[in-house]
Design an enzyme around this catalytic site. Structure first.
Site, mmCIF file in Angstrom:
data_model
loop_
_atom_site.group_PDB
_atom_site.id
_atom_site.type_symbol
_atom_site.label_atom_id
_atom_site.label_comp_id
_atom_site.label_asym_id
_atom_site.label_seq_id
_atom_site.Cartn_x
_atom_site.Cartn_y
_atom_site.Cartn_z
ATOM 1 N N LYS A 82 0.808 -1.227 0.000
ATOM 2 C CA LYS A 82 0.000 0.000 0.000
ATOM 3 C C LYS A 82 0.847 1.285 0.000
ATOM 4 C CE LYS A 82 -3.864 -2.091 2.488
ATOM 5 N NZ LYS A 82 -4.864 -1.907 3.540
ATOM 6 N N ASP A 119 -9.826 2.480 2.682
ATOM 7 C CA ASP A 119 -9.852 1.885 4.029
ATOM 8 C C ASP A 119 -10.468 2.844 5.044
ATOM 9 O OD1 ASP A 119 -8.642 -0.538 3.339
ATOM 10 O OD2 ASP A 119 -6.632 0.272 3.598
#
Ligand code: ATR
Length: 295
Positions: A82, A119
């Site tokens: 990420k 997220d």
């Protein structure tokens, strides 16, 4: 294509126009994302498939170039990619920049790579869905952990208007760094970094406790937290979804507190990514039912 047409097994066979989505990770074999996205794509009659790809960190740039070359629609990223994806993007959503991590990439038809982080919003979507009574603007929140997962959760909370956040981490300077970086963007928030020492944790005044550490994944207790110090109205979350009930959540439930595991966050970050790629809403309830059946 209607759902009925898609129930025909031959309609499910990929053809020359099938477009590809996926998730990259290292490891990736455990991911539930294909089980979430493929049925959702099929229910909506979209001629796309979602696959998991094991990409070694050293081959990340090469993999991304390959995804562009084969005209993929986009992909998700999980640990450890990420953060490393950020410099590979042509454009990064300001929130993903602030979090320092990209979990969703959209690839335009001209090959432009756009990076997002779903997220943070996925976490607060799940909170709003499961705890509709919770007013994040007035809540005092205690976050355990200051790693990558905590960054997304804290930014999600701040974006949702939370003004009181304590981040407690084994390595206190890491929590301090996180909050020092975020503070300029949220001047009205009261942010405090602590070490994970039971006597210092403000449990008595916590409305929402969130565990973002990996403790509990293997069934470990979190020794710093004693549930009877929390108010009886407190809500307790863990971002882990397997096992569905970590020792922390079990102890909270036994104390009569409301609990939430990480399944809602998983589904809602996926739902936000799905919408970025397809422009359509993911059938969240059907996806949840399916995942619950699998866990
Ligand atoms: P993630 O991206 O999942 O958040 P990470 O960035 O490696 O992973 O962060 C892991 C978090 O779990 C950190 O807050 C870490 O604390 P440190 O910053 O002190 O390392 C926390 N953590 C991991 N193992 C732990 C343990 N045994 N006790 C307490 N905290 C732990």
């Amino acid at each position: 294509m209607s759902n009925t047409a898609f129930d025909n097994p031959f309609a499910r066979i990929p053809n020359g126009q099938t477009r590809l989505l996926g998730v990259i990770g290292h490891p990736v074999a455990h991911t539930l994302s294909p089980a979430m996205h493929n049925p959702a794509l099929a229910w909506l009659g979209l001629n796309m498939r979602y696959l998991a790809f094991h990409v070694h960190p050293e081959q990340l740039a090469e993999a991304v170039r390959g995804f562009v070359a084969i005209g993929m629609v986009g992909f998700n990223a999980t640990v450890p990619h990420k953060e490393a994806l950020l410099p590979l993007m042509n454009w990064v959503d300001p929130l993903a920049q602030r979090i320092g991590a990209v979990n969703t990439v959209a690839i335009d038809s001209d090959g432009t790579l756009r990076g997002y982080n779903t997220d943070a919003g996925g976490f607060t979507d799940a909170l709003a869905e499961e705890f509709p009574q919770l007013e994040l603007g007035h809540a005092s929140v205690l976050v355990l952990g200051a790693g990558g997962a905590a960054r997304g959760v804290v930014v999600g909370l701040l974006e949702a208007g939370t003004k009181n956040i304590v981040v407690a981490n084994r390595t206190q300077p890491r929590a301090e760094r996180l909050l020092t970086e975020l503070a300029p963007f949220y001047p009205h928030a009261r942010l405090e970094a602590l070490s994970l020492e039971a006597r210092r944790l403000p449990l008595e005044t916590t409305d929402l406790l969130i565990n973002t550490t990996l403790l509990g994944l293997a069934g470990e207790e979190i020794q710093w937290i004693t549930m009877d110090r929390l108010p009886s109205t407190a809500l307790v979350c863990d971002i882990v979804y397997s096992p569905p009930e970590t020792p922390l959540l079990r102890a909270a439930k036994e104390q009569g507190l409301a609990i939430q595991n990480g399944l809602g966050m998983l589904i809602h970050q996926g739902s936000r990514a799905f919408e970025i790629w397809t422009g359509q809403k993911m059938p969240v309830e059907r996806v949840r039912e399916r995942l619950l059946g699998m866990l």
